[in-house]
Design a protein around this motif. Sequence first.
Motif, PDB file in Angstrom:
ATOM      1  N   ASP A   1       9.830   5.662   5.748  1.00 49.79           N
ATOM      2  CA  ASP A   1      10.404   5.649   4.405  1.00 49.79           C
ATOM      3  C   ASP A   1      10.527   7.093   3.941  1.00 49.79           C
ATOM      4  N   VAL A   2      11.728   7.501   3.535  1.00 49.95           N
ATOM      5  CA  VAL A   2      11.945   8.889   3.135  1.00 49.95           C
ATOM      6  C   VAL A   2      11.105   9.238   1.914  1.00 49.95           C
ATOM      7  N   ARG A   3      10.859   8.266   1.052  1.00 45.73           N
ATOM      8  CA  ARG A   3      10.078   8.535  -0.157  1.00 45.73           C
ATOM      9  C   ARG A   3       8.685   9.034   0.190  1.00 45.73           C
ATOM     10  N   ARG A   4       8.161   8.589   1.341  1.00 44.13           N
ATOM     11  CA  ARG A   4       6.826   9.024   1.741  1.00 44.13           C
ATOM     12  C   ARG A   4       6.880  10.139   2.791  1.00 44.13           C
ATOM     13  N   ASP A   5       7.835  10.046   3.724  1.00 44.64           N
ATOM     14  CA  ASP A   5       7.888  11.023   4.811  1.00 44.64           C
ATOM     15  C   ASP A   5       8.424  12.378   4.357  1.00 44.64           C
ATOM     16  N   ASP A   6       9.384  12.350   3.433  1.00 44.68           N
ATOM     17  CA  ASP A   6      10.019  13.597   2.990  1.00 44.68           C
ATOM     18  C   ASP A   6      10.234  13.469   1.481  1.00 44.68           C
ATOM     19  N   PRO A   7       9.148  13.552   0.677  1.00 43.31           N
ATOM     20  CA  PRO A   7       9.258  13.151  -0.736  1.00 43.31           C
ATOM     21  C   PRO A   7      10.229  14.023  -1.528  1.00 43.31           C
ATOM     22  N   TYR A   8      10.979  13.380  -2.379  1.00 45.20           N
ATOM     23  CA  TYR A   8      11.881  14.083  -3.292  1.00 45.20           C
ATOM     24  C   TYR A   8      11.486  13.677  -4.705  1.00 45.20           C
ATOM     25  N   GLU A   9      12.052  14.376  -5.702  1.00 47.16           N
ATOM     26  CA  GLU A   9      11.718  14.145  -7.111  1.00 47.16           C
ATOM     27  C   GLU A   9      10.201  14.086  -7.303  1.00 47.16           C
ATOM     28  N   VAL A  10       9.658  12.998  -7.872  1.00 48.37           N
ATOM     29  CA  VAL A  10       8.217  12.959  -8.125  1.00 48.37           C
ATOM     30  C   VAL A  10       7.515  11.885  -7.305  1.00 48.37           C
ATOM     31  N   TYR A  11       8.132  11.477  -6.199  1.00 45.86           N
ATOM     32  CA  TYR A  11       7.546  10.381  -5.417  1.00 45.86           C
ATOM     33  C   TYR A  11       6.192  10.750  -4.808  1.00 45.86           C
ATOM     34  N   ASP A  12       5.963  12.070  -4.571  1.00 46.02           N
ATOM     35  CA  ASP A  12       4.674  12.433  -3.971  1.00 46.02           C
ATOM     36  C   ASP A  12       3.520  12.282  -4.962  1.00 46.02           C
ATOM     37  N   GLU A  13       3.827  12.191  -6.275  1.00 45.02           N
ATOM     38  CA  GLU A  13       2.754  12.028  -7.259  1.00 45.02           C
ATOM     39  C   GLU A  13       2.459  10.562  -7.548  1.00 45.02           C
ATOM     40  N   LEU A  14       3.304   9.669  -7.076  1.00 46.25           N
ATOM     41  CA  LEU A  14       3.150   8.255  -7.421  1.00 46.25           C
ATOM     42  C   LEU A  14       2.524   7.493  -6.264  1.00 46.25           C
ATOM     43  N   GLU A  15       1.838   6.419  -6.611  1.00 43.89           N
ATOM     44  CA  GLU A  15       1.183   5.609  -5.585  1.00 43.89           C
ATOM     45  C   GLU A  15       1.991   4.361  -5.326  1.00 43.89           C
ATOM     46  N   PHE A  16       2.306   4.145  -4.070  1.00 42.21           N
ATOM     47  CA  PHE A  16       3.000   2.905  -3.694  1.00 42.21           C
ATOM     48  C   PHE A  16       2.838   2.689  -2.198  1.00 42.21           C
ATOM     49  N   ASP A  17       3.017   1.450  -1.779  1.00 44.84           N
ATOM     50  CA  ASP A  17       2.870   1.107  -0.360  1.00 44.84           C
ATOM     51  C   ASP A  17       4.246   0.936   0.273  1.00 44.84           C
ATOM     52  N   ILE A  18       4.270   1.015   1.589  1.00 47.00           N
ATOM     53  CA  ILE A  18       5.506   0.759   2.336  1.00 47.00           C
ATOM     54  C   ILE A  18       5.306  -0.557   3.078  1.00 47.00           C
ATOM     55  N   PRO A  19       5.952  -1.642   2.643  1.00 41.75           N
ATOM     56  CA  PRO A  19       5.784  -2.907   3.367  1.00 41.75           C
ATOM     57  C   PRO A  19       6.460  -2.881   4.728  1.00 41.75           C
ATOM     58  N   VAL A  20       5.743  -3.374   5.744  1.00 45.83           N
ATOM     59  CA  VAL A  20       6.280  -3.420   7.118  1.00 45.83           C
ATOM     60  C   VAL A  20       5.993  -4.797   7.689  1.00 45.83           C
ATOM     61  N   ARG A  21       6.957  -5.359   8.417  1.00 39.73           N
ATOM     62  CA  ARG A  21       6.746  -6.621   9.140  1.00 39.73           C
ATOM     63  C   ARG A  21       7.088  -6.392  10.604  1.00 39.73           C
ATOM     64  N   ASP A  22       6.421  -7.121  11.485  1.00 36.93           N
ATOM     65  CA  ASP A  22       6.619  -6.882  12.912  1.00 36.93           C
ATOM     66  C   ASP A  22       7.631  -7.819  13.572  1.00 36.93           C
TER      67      ASP A  22
END
Lengths: 372, 148
Positions: free
Chosen positions: A231-252
């Motif tokens: 997820d780009v929001r976590r891998d390469d954060p832009y804006e203020v996403y690095d300050e916010l807490e959230f999960d990345i849902p994954v299914r196999d």
Amino acid sequence: MTSTQKKDEIGDFSMNFGPAHPGSGNFGVKVQMQGERVLKATADPGYLHRGFEKLMEYREPMQNAVLSDRVCVLEPLQWNLVHAEAVDYLMNYDVPERAKYIRVILAELSRIQSHFIWYAVMSLGTGFMTGFNVSMGYRDYILDVFNLITGGRVYPAGYICPGGVRKDLPEKAENKILKLLPKIDYMRKFILKENPAWLARFKDVGVLSKEEAIKFGATGPVLRGSGVGADVRRDDPYEVYDELEFDIPVRDEGDGYARYCVGIQEIEESMKIITQAIDRLPKGEVRTPNLKPIVQFRKAKGEIYIRNELSRGEGAFYMVANGEKTPYRVKIRGPSFSHMIPILEYLLTGVDYADVPAIYWSLYQCPADVDR
Amino acid sequence: MFLQFIGAYTSALQMLIGEMMKMKLGIISEVFKNLFKRPMTVLFPEERIEIPERNRGEHKFDIDTCISCGSCAKICPNKAIKMVEAPPEFKEKYPKTYPQVDLGKCCFCALCEDICPKGSLTLTTYVFLATFDKDTTMRNPINVEQID
């Protein structure tokens, strides 16, 4: 589904799924059939080509911000954001903190309404009209908030513009957004309810393995539904996403149902992000001070490739500035292209014709974004 | 043959009933809830949904404050604004050029409103602009008919 053409052998024929089919959007798939089985599928894009990349070379950045809405009708605010970030980087704008939070709130609301449309079209494709009606109805509550903030229900007309946002939030807009969240949650729970018809249509249909997903360049919920937590929001954060807490849902599992489950869980994560962002919303300017309505793009020089996590996957802008009033070159990378052409053709090979709409919609595409 | 059909039919029915029993009452309860909810839609001409203040609709032009800078015509992404002269009978009072908006080309982005230095060109919330006649999409700086 509109025309049939018989070949020499009885049972072998070709069919057109789209482009004028109510369940396909402005996109066609030519399907070679043997009885009920699909032998080969060929994607047929190009019905919605508007030439944005070339158009943007003839317009100034503020006019391009208005144009960037139209790249994908279903997530215009997120495309606004990618474009604005590219110009911000080239012009070295220091975006005010409040504007960054407003951008994130609107982008996440846009993600939620886009996921609602996804559920709606998946329902429509498989003949579940109730799901379509309820989902589009609840999406309308979000559009009302967009109308209040940006002045347009679907098209914000470059509300997220280079240097910040065009106007501050109106009075009581934060309260309106917070009042919206229970409605979104109600809709999310409605979607979550187990529906045997839904399971029968999407479970073990259109299975995309992890290796194949990476090979074909899948992004977004399609990739995360196949077991890759990118997820780009976590891998390469832009804006203020690095300050916010959230999960990345994954299914196999990698089937249509897994992709859809990832989307539904993302709605919950987006709600978390919105609540946190509204709590922390600072006061102050919303656009770089002393910035005229026209961006002085002659000062910009260099090139930038900037990527964001849109609701459909990874969307990016490549922009070159060489000291002219307009960008020298613009390239748009849309998430739907790799989903619609290589992955769709691969998944449709060898399935029953009844599964074609189910696989087609579970890939979460936007024909407007493929053609640009 | 006939008995086979009957057998297939009853087994299908049994499966359906079984599935329905398995299905949680969630979606069915939604149906009953909706019987008592207010409808999401309104009866349009009599009732109307309130339009927010920021909604971008038809243009409003104040000719007395306009300084004829032409910024609106330059920024317009669709080239919907053209600077035109006033009609002959008003030419003495208004000698410069003023914006004429073609709503048929307009994309309602409100960049003209943002750039206007005097705030003479603004967008109202009026959105009921559907028309049968192509000529009626023009909004001239001076509406001659209205003045008469």
